[in-house]
Structures are given as C-alpha cells and as structure tokens.
Design an enzyme around this catalytic site. Structure first.
Site, short mmCIF file in Angstrom:
data_model
loop_
_atom_site.label_atom_id
_atom_site.label_comp_id
_atom_site.label_asym_id
_atom_site.label_seq_id
_atom_site.Cartn_x
_atom_site.Cartn_y
_atom_site.Cartn_z
N VAL A 252 2.78 -0.93 -3.53
CA VAL A 252 2.40 -0.71 -4.94
C VAL A 252 2.67 -2.00 -5.72
O VAL A 252 3.77 -2.55 -5.66
CB VAL A 252 3.21 0.45 -5.58
CG1 VAL A 252 2.86 0.61 -7.05
CG2 VAL A 252 2.96 1.75 -4.84
N SER B 102 1.61 7.84 -13.86
CA SER B 102 1.26 7.75 -12.43
C SER B 102 2.48 8.24 -11.68
O SER B 102 3.61 7.93 -12.06
CB SER B 102 0.96 6.32 -12.03
OG SER B 102 -0.38 6.04 -12.24
N ASN C 209 1.90 -5.41 -15.12
CA ASN C 209 2.60 -5.81 -13.89
C ASN C 209 2.51 -7.32 -13.68
O ASN C 209 3.48 -7.95 -13.24
CB ASN C 209 2.00 -5.09 -12.67
CG ASN C 209 2.56 -3.69 -12.51
OD1 ASN C 209 3.61 -3.38 -13.03
ND2 ASN C 209 1.82 -2.85 -11.80
N GLY D 95 -3.29 -10.84 4.88
CA GLY D 95 -3.20 -12.03 4.04
C GLY D 95 -4.31 -12.12 3.02
O GLY D 95 -4.69 -11.11 2.42
N ASP E 154 4.75 4.63 -14.93
CA ASP E 154 4.94 4.90 -13.49
C ASP E 154 6.21 5.71 -13.27
O ASP E 154 7.30 5.24 -13.59
CB ASP E 154 5.05 3.59 -12.70
CG ASP E 154 3.71 2.92 -12.48
OD1 ASP E 154 2.68 3.60 -12.56
OD2 ASP E 154 3.72 1.69 -12.23
N ASP F 14 -1.19 -7.13 -8.04
CA ASP F 14 -0.78 -7.66 -9.35
C ASP F 14 0.19 -8.83 -9.15
O ASP F 14 0.13 -9.83 -9.87
CB ASP F 14 -0.09 -6.57 -10.19
CG ASP F 14 -0.98 -5.37 -10.41
OD1 ASP F 14 -2.21 -5.55 -10.51
OD2 ASP F 14 -0.44 -4.24 -10.47
N GLY G 191 -2.26 -2.92 -14.37
CA GLY G 191 -2.51 -4.26 -13.86
C GLY G 191 -1.92 -5.40 -14.69
O GLY G 191 -1.03 -6.12 -14.24
N1 LIG Z 1 1.08 -4.43 4.25
C1 LIG Z 1 1.29 -5.63 3.71
N2 LIG Z 1 2.10 -6.52 4.33
C2 LIG Z 1 2.34 -7.75 3.83
N3 LIG Z 1 1.78 -8.20 2.68
C3 LIG Z 1 0.96 -7.36 2.01
C4 LIG Z 1 0.66 -6.04 2.49
N4 LIG Z 1 -0.19 -5.45 1.61
C5 LIG Z 1 -0.41 -6.36 0.63
N5 LIG Z 1 0.26 -7.52 0.87
C6 LIG Z 1 0.25 -8.75 0.06
O1 LIG Z 1 -0.30 -8.49 -1.22
C7 LIG Z 1 -1.59 -9.15 -1.37
C8 LIG Z 1 -2.57 -8.23 -2.08
O2 LIG Z 1 -2.71 -7.03 -1.35
P1 LIG Z 1 -4.08 -6.20 -1.23
O3 LIG Z 1 -5.10 -7.02 -0.55
O4 LIG Z 1 -3.72 -4.89 -0.62
O5 LIG Z 1 -4.55 -6.07 -2.75
P2 LIG Z 1 -4.39 -4.90 -3.79
O6 LIG Z 1 -4.97 -5.40 -5.05
O7 LIG Z 1 -2.94 -4.47 -3.85
O8 LIG Z 1 -5.29 -3.76 -3.16
P3 LIG Z 1 -6.06 -2.55 -3.88
O9 LIG Z 1 -6.41 -3.01 -5.28
O10 LIG Z 1 -7.29 -2.30 -3.03
O11 LIG Z 1 -5.07 -1.43 -3.87
C9 LIG Z 1 -2.00 -9.55 0.04
O12 LIG Z 1 -2.82 -10.71 0.02
C10 LIG Z 1 -0.65 -9.80 0.71
O13 LIG Z 1 -0.13 -11.07 0.33
#
Ligand SMILES: Nc1ncnc2c1ncn2[C@@H]1O[C@H](COP(=O)(O)OP(=O)(O)OP(=O)(O)O)[C@@H](O)[C@H]1O
Ligand SMILES: [Mg+2]
Length: 316
Positions: free
Chosen positions: A256, A96, A47, A233, A18, A260, A44
């Site tokens: 980002v 990345s 991290n 959430g 990264d 993970d 993944g």
């Molecule tokens: N904008 C935000 N504000 C606060 N908490 C967040 C936010 N985005 C993500 N989180 C936290 O991180 C967790 C995982 O985020 P998300 O649902 O975006 O999964 P992701 O795996 O990062 O998404 P993707 O794989 O689609 O990029 C959420 O359940 C929440 O706890």
C-alpha cells in the site's frame, strides 16, 4: 542537497481516511475481533507529500475534505506537520479500510466511494493550486477523481502548470489519465495494469507496453513515462532511451502506498537538481522501502537511503 521549499505542490481531490487493522482469520457471518487500529491521511497526492517530508524534503499539499472524517483527516495532516491547505467540501471524506489477515499474511483492502464534489469546490482547488505553483517547480496530481469532478480535471491542472512554467506529474488511470496525456504533461507513472488499460495492449506484454510509452513521448504527450512493475521494478522511458531497474531483495509485507512513494522519491530528487537516473534509483528505492512495512505504513528515510545506494551500485 539543495533546499526545495516552494518547488513541489501536490493535489489530492479524493483523499481517504485510511483505517487499518488486523485480524486472525477472515470468515463470513462471524464477528471478527481486530487488533490495534491505525489511522492515516491517505490518497495519492497526500501520500506523495508525506514521503517527501519523510525524506527531508518539502511539499505543499492541497486537498479536498469534508465532514467529520474530513476533520479527522485534517488533524492527522496537522499532526504530521505537513504544509497543507484544505479546500472544505460539503460532502463527507471517504474512508479506506485495510485488514491484514494474520494467519495467511493476506491483505484485504476496501476502498469506499468518495463524496460528490461540486463545481465551485473543484474550481476552488484549481485556484489555490494556481496561486501555489512556482515557475520551475513541480505539480503532482495523483489519485482518482471524486464523483462530480470532470474527466479533464488533470488536463486542466496540466494546462495551469504549463502556463506557470511548472512541470506537471500525473498518476491516474483511465479517462483522467488519457485526458491529461492529450493535454501534454511532463511525467506519468502508469502501473502495468494502467498502461494496458490506457493503450489496449495485451496484459503483461512488456514489449508492447514499452512501445506504447515510446509513442506517448514521440507525440509529446509526456516527456517521461515511468512504467512501474511492482516486484519486477520499473522502466523509465524518455527521448534519451529506455532504462530498467530491478527491485532490491527485501522482505515484502504490504505494498500500500508503493506507487506514491515511487513518485515522491522521483520528484523530490528532480526538485533537488539530481539527474533523472538518480531520481529513478530513489524512486524504486522508496517504492520498495514502503513494501517492507506493514499495512498503510510508508517508507523510512534510512531504508530508502540504503536501497538507493544499492541500486546506484548495480545500475549505470
Ligand atoms: N512486491 C514488491 N516488491 C518490491 N518492490 C515493490 C513491490 N511492489 C511495488 N514495489 C515498488 O513500488 C514501485 C511501484 O509499485 P507498483 O508498480 O505496484 O505501482 P502502484 O502504483 O503501487 O500500483 P497500482 O497503482 O496498480 O496499485 C515499484 O516500481 C517497486 O519499486
Ligand atoms: Mg498507482
């Protein structure tokens, strides 16, 4: 907290070095002078191992890496004092590229294609994994599959884990996720988009997503489904029912690594013998704590501990 040494193994088959930086404004056809550059060993599974280590736990991280970027990646992993095992590959580990645009607080993420991985290389990672899994432990298979790795790779991981008496946790999308679910896993962590893609539900139809997750549990595809909803959430679906947690109010800078971090918090607490509910609180706390830090920076232990207490207070 109980020691969890030897209990958690993570697998990263398509890691990325990264590279993150910032610039005042993104405009085409001009030189964009950038600020300081930060390098992190991303992907993944890696991290997840990094966040587990940061929270005071311990994970064994298996990853594939090759070329000069692979060597740089290995050095970063060593510098973080992670317990890691590299499977050397002939291809060159991808990078990345994340650029924060200072004038708009927007973020641009360029995700390059990974190198092609040969069958002996991915088979080697499965052999190392098999040797590292402890009965009663957890295997976290997270991230995209590199070109050359078959869609049923995470299904093979799930089978290995089950045969060794370990629980397999998969964070993937598309065909790789579908194949793992067809094999049967302990836990999956789809985001909203991944869930819609998996089951063909209408985008954002929360009721349909929960229904689809319940069906996965009923047919034995997974014991736990953590449907993560970004700033809304997450929802945990199991045979015991459906639980929802909101995110605590925090200043959000960069998400980002949020997914993970969620997974790391969840699996670490389970490995420490905590309840599913406690693990769920830590997971949301860790995901949200990561969103408070810029670029590719992950969460800090103190933020996670503060937010998990806040979540434990507002939920039952
Ligand atoms: N904008 C935000 N504000 C606060 N908490 C967040 C936010 N985005 C993500 N989180 C936290 O991180 C967790 C995982 O985020 P998300 O649902 O975006 O999964 P992701 O795996 O990062 O998404 P993707 O794989 O689609 O990029 C959420 O359940 C929440 O706890
Ligand atoms: Mg994700």
């Amino acid at each position: 907290m109980r020691e969890n040494r030897g209990l958690i193994v993570t697998l990263t088959v398509n890691p990325a070095l990264d590279v993150s930086t910032s610039t005042e404004r993104i405009v085409s056809n001009e030189k964009l002078r950038c600020g300081l550059t930060r390098l992190d060993p991303g992907g993944g599974g890696m991290n997840v191992a990094r966040v587990i280590s940061r929270l005071g736990g311990h994970a064994h991280a298996i990853y594939l890496a090759g070329g000069s970027t692979g060597d740089a990646y290995e050095k970063l992993v060593t510098d973080e004092e992670l317990e890691a095992e590299r499977v050397p590959i002939a291809g060159v580990t991808r990078e990345s590229f994340t650029v924060d645009e200072i004038s708009t607080a927007g973020q641009y993420r360029f995700v390059l294609q990974g190198p092609t991985v040969t069958e002996p290389e991915w088979q080697k990672s499965l052999a190392l994994l098999e040797a590292s899994i402890s009965p009663g432990g957890y295997v976290v298979a997270s991230g995209s599959l590199a070109p050359g790795i078959p869609d049923d790779f995470y299904a093979r991981v799930a089978r290995l884990a089950r045969n060794k008496g370990a629980r397999c946790v998969v964070d993937a999308s598309g065909a790789a996720l579908a194949a793992a679910l067809a094999e049967g896993v302990y836990m999956v962590k789809p985001s909203r988009h991944e869930m819609d893609e998996l089951v063909g539900t209408a985008p954002g139809g929360r009721g349909n997503q929960i229904q689809a997750a319940s069906e996965l549990i009923e047919r034995g595809a997974a014991e736990l489904v953590a449907l993560t909803l970004g700033d809304e959430g997450a929802i945990l679906i199991s045979a015991a029912g459906v639980k929802r947690l909101p995110v605590p109010q925090v200043p959000v800078i960069s998400t980002v690594g949020a997914g993970d971090s969620f997974l790391a918090g969840f699996v670490l607490r389970l490995a420490q013998g905590c309840s599913q509910h406690a693990a769920f609180c830590t997971a949301v706390a860790a995901g949200t704590a990561t969103s408070m830090n810029p670029a590719t920076l992950l969460c800090t232990k103190s933020d996670v501990e503060r937010l998990e207490k806040e979540l434990a207070r507002i939920s039952h």
